[in-house]
Each structure stands twice: as structure tokens, then as C-alpha cells.
Scaffold this active site. Structure first.
Site, short mmCIF file in Angstrom:
data_model
loop_
_atom_site.label_atom_id
_atom_site.label_comp_id
_atom_site.label_asym_id
_atom_site.label_seq_id
_atom_site.Cartn_x
_atom_site.Cartn_y
_atom_site.Cartn_z
N THR A 199 0.84 -1.19 0.00
CA THR A 199 0.00 0.00 0.00
C THR A 199 0.87 1.24 0.00
O THR A 199 2.00 1.23 0.52
CB THR A 199 -0.96 0.03 1.20
OG1 THR A 199 -1.78 1.19 1.13
CG2 THR A 199 -0.20 0.02 2.52
N ARG A 200 0.34 2.31 -0.60
CA ARG A 200 0.98 3.63 -0.53
C ARG A 200 -0.01 4.64 0.00
O ARG A 200 0.21 5.85 -0.10
CB ARG A 200 1.50 4.08 -1.90
CG ARG A 200 0.56 3.91 -3.03
CD ARG A 200 1.07 4.53 -4.33
NE ARG A 200 0.28 5.67 -4.71
CZ ARG A 200 -0.85 5.59 -5.41
NH1 ARG A 200 -1.31 4.42 -5.79
NH2 ARG A 200 -1.52 6.68 -5.72
N HIS A 204 -7.98 1.71 5.89
CA HIS A 204 -9.25 1.89 6.57
C HIS A 204 -9.86 0.53 6.88
O HIS A 204 -9.22 -0.50 6.69
CB HIS A 204 -10.18 2.76 5.72
CG HIS A 204 -9.61 4.11 5.41
ND1 HIS A 204 -9.50 5.10 6.36
CD2 HIS A 204 -9.08 4.62 4.26
CE1 HIS A 204 -8.94 6.17 5.81
NE2 HIS A 204 -8.67 5.90 4.55
N HIS A 207 -9.74 -2.23 4.22
CA HIS A 207 -8.44 -2.85 4.01
C HIS A 207 -8.16 -3.90 5.08
O HIS A 207 -7.60 -4.96 4.78
CB HIS A 207 -7.34 -1.78 4.03
CG HIS A 207 -7.50 -0.73 2.99
ND1 HIS A 207 -7.96 0.54 3.29
CD2 HIS A 207 -7.29 -0.73 1.65
CE1 HIS A 207 -7.99 1.26 2.19
NE2 HIS A 207 -7.61 0.52 1.18
N GLY A 292 -4.16 -5.82 -6.16
CA GLY A 292 -5.48 -5.20 -6.23
C GLY A 292 -5.86 -4.76 -7.62
O GLY A 292 -5.12 -4.91 -8.59
N ARG A 293 -7.04 -4.22 -7.69
CA ARG A 293 -7.56 -3.65 -8.94
C ARG A 293 -6.71 -2.44 -9.31
O ARG A 293 -6.45 -1.57 -8.50
CB ARG A 293 -9.02 -3.24 -8.73
CG ARG A 293 -9.73 -2.77 -9.98
CD ARG A 293 -11.16 -2.38 -9.66
NE ARG A 293 -11.92 -2.04 -10.85
CZ ARG A 293 -11.90 -0.86 -11.46
NH1 ARG A 293 -11.14 0.11 -10.95
NH2 ARG A 293 -12.61 -0.64 -12.55
N ASP A 294 -6.25 -2.40 -10.57
CA ASP A 294 -5.39 -1.33 -11.07
C ASP A 294 -4.19 -1.12 -10.14
O ASP A 294 -3.86 0.00 -9.75
CB ASP A 294 -6.17 -0.03 -11.23
CG ASP A 294 -5.40 1.01 -12.05
OD1 ASP A 294 -4.57 0.61 -12.87
OD2 ASP A 294 -5.65 2.22 -11.87
N HIS A 295 -3.52 -2.22 -9.82
CA HIS A 295 -2.37 -2.20 -8.91
C HIS A 295 -1.28 -1.27 -9.47
O HIS A 295 -0.86 -1.40 -10.61
CB HIS A 295 -1.82 -3.63 -8.77
CG HIS A 295 -0.72 -3.76 -7.79
ND1 HIS A 295 -0.91 -4.26 -6.51
CD2 HIS A 295 0.60 -3.46 -7.87
CE1 HIS A 295 0.24 -4.28 -5.87
NE2 HIS A 295 1.17 -3.80 -6.67
N ALA A 296 -0.83 -0.33 -8.64
CA ALA A 296 0.22 0.62 -9.01
C ALA A 296 -0.11 1.40 -10.27
O ALA A 296 0.78 1.79 -11.03
CB ALA A 296 1.57 -0.09 -9.16
N GLU A 435 8.90 44.62 -3.52
CA GLU A 435 10.06 45.41 -3.09
C GLU A 435 10.68 44.84 -1.82
O GLU A 435 11.90 44.90 -1.62
CB GLU A 435 9.63 46.86 -2.85
CG GLU A 435 8.57 47.01 -1.76
CD GLU A 435 7.79 48.32 -1.86
OE1 GLU A 435 7.64 48.95 -0.81
OE2 GLU A 435 7.35 48.68 -2.96
N ILE A 437 10.72 41.55 -0.91
CA ILE A 437 11.47 40.35 -1.28
C ILE A 437 12.76 40.74 -1.99
O ILE A 437 13.83 40.17 -1.73
CB ILE A 437 10.61 39.44 -2.18
CG1 ILE A 437 9.41 38.91 -1.39
CG2 ILE A 437 11.43 38.28 -2.74
CD1 ILE A 437 9.78 38.07 -0.19
N ARG A 452 14.79 37.08 -12.63
CA ARG A 452 13.40 37.27 -12.20
C ARG A 452 12.80 35.93 -11.74
O ARG A 452 12.08 35.88 -10.74
CB ARG A 452 12.57 37.84 -13.35
CG ARG A 452 12.83 39.31 -13.67
CD ARG A 452 12.05 39.70 -14.92
NE ARG A 452 12.29 41.06 -15.35
CZ ARG A 452 11.53 42.10 -15.05
NH1 ARG A 452 10.47 41.93 -14.28
NH2 ARG A 452 11.81 43.31 -15.50
N ALA A 479 5.99 39.52 -11.29
CA ALA A 479 5.93 38.11 -11.73
C ALA A 479 5.43 38.01 -13.17
O ALA A 479 4.35 37.48 -13.42
CB ALA A 479 5.05 37.30 -10.79
#
Length: 574
Positions: A199-200, A204, A207, A292-296, A435, A437, A452, A479
Site C-alpha cells: 500500500t501507498r 481503513h 483494508h 489489487g484492482r489497477d495495482h500501481a 520590493e 522580497i 526574475r 511576476a
């Protein structure tokens, strides 16, 4: 008994090279060095610990080409992700890099020598081919493809390494285990069948339920094995996630589960990544691995379609299951049934049964707004930890970035906005005028485009740090360049809100309001590189507000900005 390492032998280079540790350490001080990137450091840590067995270094050209084309090392061993030490031409020239040379690889955080690499070859990769073959597409919407083209240097260096020492970590040391250490742990507890859970993200209740089901169905234990190296940009930080894992591990039956952290730099390569993850978990002794589904998966491509099919990862790992010798446990999507207060696999839900679910998007919305998160979805202690690290917007900092020509009255607006927000109360309000900064942080800089951009980069950094601390920040530089403003937005949005306000006062009106006469001096050539005269102003394309002090009062503009902040939830219960 723990699973056999990939290739048959655990390549624990730290143990292998311990007898010559002092010799290698001394040598590292006498030879050229390369300071590693964060990804290279993650890769090297897993090379020398044996996590990447059978690798003993970074891929040479023959192995690299074979992995990219055929998911195998040149000797035929299955391996799905290229592990490369990338260097620039400047790096090569600086240390006169050549074949058979020995170079020290150093930790970027403390300059410690981690290993010595003997150069086998230096080669230029075909990055487009690598992107298409490994990630399935040369689309910059894929974070790894973007990293490949924008961050990875132009040459790869192949060669084996000798280990000097593991990288030093100061966080969660008790959970950082090498493959040899986690194998010894399994042996001590007599865990002969272990299901690894990758897991990343925070965990919950769903899981917990799916991992318990997987373990019971295989008569196994569970290793919660989260990635704490590089993950997908925008993921929740690993400090928060590990606190969540510590909390949720106590919700498992006694003796069923353990927590160990993996210092992996993910590529989000979908099917190839799943195969890689399975090999790494096998090297750590696991006998089963949940996919899992759509792993990574990294999400959607630039055309709005998923990069990978939902079950492509499971299909690829299943194809090689006999060769990698680790049993794949397909992720079973579980659904909450409120009437029976339980989670069950989606395909086992009785006809007509009421179900409840909260998507990741909805969870983020509830965290952002402070809305209720029910106990059926997540445990109270987990929610408390997430709220601590991700407070609602009413508790977050924000930056209002005013951009426009000199004498556009953006400074007037900034000062009036500071007064209005101070009156609102609830958080400190910092005012960073152009001015200020220039005088305090960038006094040595001139007004070339590069200088700049450096100035705006510094301003963005300061604004981001104040935003992270929960302050309201008002910045008002000219900017003039879109890229610099974009970088400032990206820096600030890591920690809070960013609101770009284009003060679109017509140039003619700015010249009329200029009491210092600088526009006239610029027209006469006494000042060069002046925005609006002989230097361009790139009007923002993505401003949250566009205002014009020549047609509306400063008070009206301030009111519009305050209303925008309020609509986005930054006042709420402050």
C-alpha cells in the site's frame, strides 16, 4: 519456512562485504564520487539489502535492453523494471568517468558513502522506447514518464556494487527491516505462510477486512508492507501513513499481523510494477501477495483514459506465477452492508441489500471540509490521525498571489487585503511585497528573465513555508512569466491553497499612475528590461480572479478576494 529468494540466493551485500568494510570505507575517500538522487538512493538501499535479488548493482546495457524488451535480465532471469544509475555529461566530465573505474555512491542527505560501483559500461538509453515498453505510453501525464524525460539524466552507468553501509534513517527505525531481518522474524514466530499487503495509502476498515479474509483463506499471517520511498506525487506523506498503520495493526487478531516498511521508489508502472512488487516480497520471505484492482496504476492519461486495465496487473503476474513462485491473492473489492454491520466481497452481496461506500475523492472532500467520516468506513483513531495531518481548509494556510504591471495598484490591494484578513482573525497574515522580497532576499539579483525567475522561486518558497504553518500569505510581485508563477503555485499547493489574482490594470493607466516616473525613464532607455516597455508580461491563463482597479475600487476588489476565500472554505469556523 520463508519463501526462497528470487534467483535462489538472497544477495545481502551488506553481510557479504562486511569483512572488507574498513577497506571499502577508506577507498571511498580516495576515489571520485557521485551524490545520488532520492530515487537512486532508494534503489541502492534495496540492492545492497537483497530486496532486489538477484541484482548486485545497476543494470548494464545488455541487462537493461533485455529488461525493457523482454522483462528478463540477459541471463534469462525474470525482472520487469529497469534499475538504472543515471548521470549527466557534466557528471562524466567532472570525474572523467570511464569503464572499469571505481566510484563512491553517496547519500544526498549526509554525504555518507553507501557503496562503491565498478563501472562496467556507460550508455545512452532510448527514453521514448523505455517509456513505451515499461510504462505502456510516452505520455507525460504518467508521473514516471514525466520523471524519465524531465529528471532522469541522459546516460546510464552499469556495474555491480560493493556495500559500505546502509542509508541511515531517523524515522520509524523499528519498522525498517532488511529481507534477512524480516525472514528471521518470520522464523522466530514460526510464520511459514505470510500474505504481503502492498500500500501507498492510509488503511481503513475495508483494508483490514480484506487482508484478514485473505489470511484466513490461506491459513496465513499478514505482513503490512507499505512503501515509504518515493510514491505518486500528491500521495499522503509517509509519516502520517505510518501512524495510521500503527493504529490499525492493533485492530487485527492478536498475532495475525506485523508491520514492516519498504524503502521503495515506485514507478507506478501497473502490470510490470505488480510483477516487480511480487518479486520484492518474495525476496522478503513472503509466500503470498495481494494484488489489487489497477495495482500501481497512475490514473488517467492525457486523453482521460486509464493507463492500464483494471485487472492487467493480475493477468501479468498470473502469467509468471510458476516462475516467481509466490501465490497471488487477487484483491477482492469489499462493500459495507449497514444492516448486518459487515464488509463482504462485492460479488457476494445479496440481491437488494443496502450497501454503503465512500470513494477516495469523497474522503478527501470530507477531510477538507471537516465533514463527518463514519466509523463503518474508518476507525476513529485513524480519522483523528488523518485530520491532524490534513486539517479542514478553515485550519489551513493559503497564499493570495497578486500579479500585474508596476503601478497597477496591486500593492494597494495587498495592503488593504491584509487589513481585512487581520480583521477576520483566526490566523496570522503575512504580507510579502515585491520590493520587500527584492530588498531582503534577492538584493543581488538583476532583472534578466533568469534572475526574475529565481526571485519568484524564492518568494514561492517563503510563501509555501508560511502556508504550511497555517498562515495567510499575500504576495504582490510583478511576476511577468507564466512558468515562474506556475512553479510558485506548485510549491504552495503542497501545503495549502493558492489563489492567483491578475491585477489587469491597462498599461496606459499604470503609466498614468506612475508617480516615480520609471516608465518614462524606461521609454528613454535609461532603464532596460522593464516589464511592459522592452520586456514582456505574460498575462495569466489560469487566474482565480481577474480584477481591474481602473474600473473598480480597491475595497470592491478586496471584497471579491475575501468572498473567494470564504467560498473555498478558508474561513468556516476559524
Amino acid at each position: 519456512m520463508a519463501n526462497t529468494p528470487h534467483g535462489g540466493i538472497l544477495k545481502d551485500l551488506i553481510v557479504r562485504d562486511q569483512p572488507i568494510h574498513q577497506q571499502l570505507l577508506q577507498e571511498s575517500e580516495t576515489i571520485p564520487s557521485i551524490v545520488l538522487t532520492e530515487r537512486q538512493l532508494c534503489d541502492l538501499e534495496l540492492i545492497i539489502s537483497g530486496g532486489f535479488s538477484p541484482l548486485e548493482g545497476f543494470l548494464n546495457q545488455s541487462d537493461y535492453n533485455s529488461v525493457v524488451d523482454d522483462l528478463r535480465l540477459a541471463n534469462g532471469t525474470l525482472w520487469s523494471i529497469p534499475i538504472n544509475l543515471d548521470v549527466s555529461q557534466d557528471d562524466i566530465d567532472r570525474i572523467s568517468l570511464k569503464v572499469d573505474q571505481r566510484i563512491a555512491l553517496r547519500d544526498p542527505r549526509n554525504d555518507n558513502p553507501i557503496a562503491i560501483l565498478t563501472v562496467q559500461d556507460i550508455y545512452r538509453p532510448d527514453k521514448v522506447k523505455e517509456a513505451v515498453k515499461v510504462f505502456g505510453d510516452d505520455d507525460l501525464a504518467h508521473p514516471a514518464v514525466k520523471y524519465l524525460h524531465q529528471s532522469v539524466k541522459e546516460f546510464y552507468v552499469g556495474g555491480n556494487v560493493q556495500a559500505i553501509q546502509a542509508p541511515v534513517h531517523y524515522d520509524y527505525v523499528a519498522y525498517r527491516n532488511t529481507p534477512a531481518e524480516i525472514r528471521a522474524y518470520f522464523q522466530k514466530l514460526n510464520w511459514t505462510r505470510v500474505v504481503a499487503f502492498q500500500t501507498r495509502n492510509p488503511m481503513h476498515r475495508a483494508h483490514r477486512e480484506l487482508t484478514v479474509r485473505a489470511a484466513r483463506s490461506r491459513q496465513a499471517n499478514v505482513l503490512i508492507n507499505p512503501v515509504v520511498g518515493l510514491t505518486k506525487p500528491g500521495d499522503i506523506d509517509h509519516f502520517t501513513r505510518v501512524r495510521v498503520y500503527e493504529a490499525i495493526i492493533r485492530r487485527y487478531p492478536t498475532g495475525m499481523a506485523a508491520l514492516s516498511l519498504l524503502p521503495l521508489a515506485m514507478r507506478m508502472a501497473g502490470p510490470r510494477e505488480a510483477l516487480w512488487h511480487a518479486i520484492i516480497r518474495k525476496n522478503h520471505g513472503n509466500t503470498h501477495f495481494i494484488i489489487g484492482r489497477d495495482h500501481a496504476g497512475p490514473g488517467k492519461n492525457s486523453a482521460g483514459k486509464d493507463f492500464y486495465g483494471p485487472y492487467d496487473a493480475q493477468y501479468l503476474v498470473e502469467k509468471y506465477k510458476d516462475e516467481i513462485d509466490i501465490e497471488v491473492v487477487p484483491f477482492q473489492q469489499v462493500t459495507y452492508l449497514p444492516d448486518s454491520d459487515e464488509y463482504v466481497p462485492s460479488d457476494e452481496v445479496p440481491a437488494g441489500a443496502k450497501t454503503l461506500d465512500i470513494s477516495g475523492t469523497e474522503l478527501r472532500r470530507r477531510l477538507r471540509t471537516g465533514a463527518h467520516i463514519p466509523e463503518w468506513f474508518s476507525y476513529p483513531e485513524v480519522v483523528a490521525l488523518l485530520r491532524e495531518s490534513h486539517p479542514p481548509r478553515s485550519k489551513q494556510g493559503f497564499t493570495v498571489f497578486l500579479t500585474g504591471y508596476h503601478a497597477s495598484k496591486k500593492e494597494h490591494i495587498a495592503r488593504a487585503l491584509q487589513v481585512s484578513l487581520n480583521q477576520q482573525g483566526g490566523r496570522s497574515i503575512s504580507l510579502l511585497l515585491g520590493e520587500t522580497i527584492r530588498g531582503k532576499l534577492s538584493s543581488e539579483l538583476g532583472f534578466s528573465k533568469r534572475e526574475r525567475d529565481i526571485n519568484i522561486n524564492r518568494l514561492g518558497f517563503v510563501a509555501a513555508e508560511l502556508t504550511k504553518a497555517g498562515a495567510g500569505v499575500i504576495v504582490a510581485p510583478i511576476a511577468p512569466y507564466e512558468d515562474a508563477r506556475k512553479q510558485a503555485r506548485q510549491e504552495v499547493e503542497k501545503s495549502g491553497g493558492f489563489f492567483l489574482v491578475h491585477v489587469a490594470t491597462p498599461l496606459e493607466q499604470c503609466i498614468a499612475w506612475d508617480r516615480d516616473g520609471v516608465y518614462e525613464r524606461a521609454k528613454k532607455g535609461e532603464i532596460t528590461g522593464f516589464t511592459g516597455i522592452d520586456d514582456p508580461y505574460e498575462a495569466p491563463k489560469n487566474a482565480e480572479l481577474v480584477v481591474d482597479p481602473s474600473t473598480e475600487s480597491v475595497a470592491q476588489i478586496v471584497r471579491r478576494i475575501v468572498l473567494l476565500l470564504d467560498q473555498q472554505g478558508y474561513f468556516g469556523d476559524v
